[in-house]
Design an enzyme around this catalytic site. Structure first.
Site, short mmCIF file in Angstrom:
data_model
loop_
_atom_site.label_atom_id
_atom_site.label_comp_id
_atom_site.label_asym_id
_atom_site.label_seq_id
_atom_site.Cartn_x
_atom_site.Cartn_y
_atom_site.Cartn_z
N GLU A 199 0.78 -1.25 0.00
CA GLU A 199 0.00 0.00 0.00
C GLU A 199 0.81 1.30 0.00
O GLU A 199 0.50 2.22 0.74
CB GLU A 199 -0.96 0.01 1.20
CG GLU A 199 -1.84 -1.21 1.30
CD GLU A 199 -2.80 -1.19 2.51
OE1 GLU A 199 -2.67 -0.30 3.37
OE2 GLU A 199 -3.66 -2.07 2.58
N GLU A 205 -6.45 -10.68 -0.71
CA GLU A 205 -7.27 -10.38 0.47
C GLU A 205 -8.75 -10.28 0.11
O GLU A 205 -9.47 -9.42 0.60
CB GLU A 205 -6.81 -9.06 1.13
CG GLU A 205 -5.32 -9.00 1.42
CD GLU A 205 -4.88 -7.74 2.19
OE1 GLU A 205 -5.74 -7.02 2.72
OE2 GLU A 205 -3.66 -7.48 2.23
#
Ligand code: HAH
Length: 332
Positions: free
Chosen positions: A133, A240
């Site tokens: 991220e 995820e």
């Protein structure tokens, strides 16, 4: 006794089927996990703050339990995650007076962390989310602001991949991010990864977190993102996956159970998503859910406090939901 087909068998020729786990769910969901899944990821236990809460004082207990679970059940294991702006620790960025450390110190600390952690799990973990991220969500700015960026500049990204490769030359190294199918962010992720590859950085795959919901992102945006990332010649993994019942802006908290309509929409959506993923089986090597069944999800209370969510293929009693049945019907 279960009578339904196992997910890992249904997709055996396509990709691995994974679940995020923690020390609680490997007990409460053991039977479900062992039956349907052939890969796991530690939900929190391999993040920086979990493994090295104080300098050189590592705590491996919880992570080791998860590794032992994977071994016992013959599952693959992904590592998550080495560098992230969250669930890190204050000490990493500071000297003993609380002042920011310099770039060399910070990089030295992460290199040492990676040597220890990636080295320890060399025989068990085949792939790592090396950097998580770092792309900014909004606007033209490329990298999100963070202590990493403040202290080390953009270099920390390439260096971290090099350290991971040095610690385990056999591990597959991933860049991992969310909102990965959003066109603006997709293009930034693509540009970052492309430039890392051009610099010769050891990077083997892109992790699409795939925190999706019943309405977003569109199938077209998912498809375009997969094609664009795959055009870099890398392998892709959904790292995820979950399918929230609520739009991101939706703040409702009145439901104790999902409605029939929600379950039906979720079934349609999962069916369409897995059909699409299968079209790209040459590029996609693993699909990991960020949990396994609706009794436990990080989306309970997040981002809306006091709200339960039901994002998976199995309900709170670990029974197949309509979405599971639809996938099985569509695929076999
Ligand atoms: C993911 N971030 C992280 O990769 C994972 O480690 C964590 O357990 C859950 C989700 C997604 C995310 C976030 O944490 C906050 C806002 C948006 C998205």
């Amino acid at each position: 006794m279960r009578t339904e087909a196992a997910l890992k068998d249904i997709f055996a020729d396509d990709f691995r089927i994974g679940a995020a786990v923690n020390p609680l769910t490997i007990r409460t969901q053991e039977e479900l996990l062992a039956y349907h899944f052939n890969s796991i990821t530690a939900e929190n236990e391999m993040k920086f703050a979990s493994l090295q809460p104080e300098e050189e004082a590592y705590s491996f207990d919880a992570a080791d339990q998860l590794v032992a679970f994977a071994r016992r059940h013959g599952m693959a294991m992904r590592g998550h995650t080495l560098v992230w702006h969250n669930q890190s620790t204050g000490w990493l960025f500071e000297d003993r007076h609380g002042n920011p450390v310099d770039k060399a110190t910070l990089l030295g600390r992460i290199r040492s962390h990676i040597q220890t952690v990636v080295g320890r799990y060399k025989d068990d973990i085949y792939a790592w989310d090396v950097v998580n991220e770092v792309i900014a969500d909004e606007g033209d700015r490329m990298l999100r602001s963070s202590k990493w960026l403040d202290i080390a500049g953009p270099d920390f990204i390439a260096r971290t991949f090099e350290y991971a490769h040095e610690a385990d030359p056999n591990a597959l190294l991933f860049y991992n991010d969310y909102n990965e199918s959003n066109p603006g962010k997709r293009d930034k992720i693509y540009t970052l990864v492309k430039s890392l590859l051009e610099q010769g950085v050891p990077l083997h795959g892109i992790g699409l977190q795939a925190h999706w919901n019943l309405f977003d992102p569109s199938l077209d945006d998912i498809r375009t993102a997969i094609e664009k990332y795959a055009s870099l010649g890398l392998q892709l993994q959904l790292t995820e996956l979950d399918m929230s019942m609520f739009r991101f802006e939706d703040k409702r908290t009145d439901l104790a159970e999902p409605t029939e309509e929600m379950l039906e929409l979720q079934a349609e959506r999962y069916e369409a998503v897995f059909k699409l993923l299968r079209e790209y089986r040459e590029s996609i090597s693993s699909v990991t859910f960020w949990g396994a069944a609706d009794d436990y999800t990080w989306l309970d209370d997040f981002p809306v406090r006091g709200r339960k969510n039901w994002p998976f293929l199995f309900d709170g009693q670990h029974h197949p939901k309509p979405a599971f049945d639809r996938i099985v019907k569509a695929i076999k």
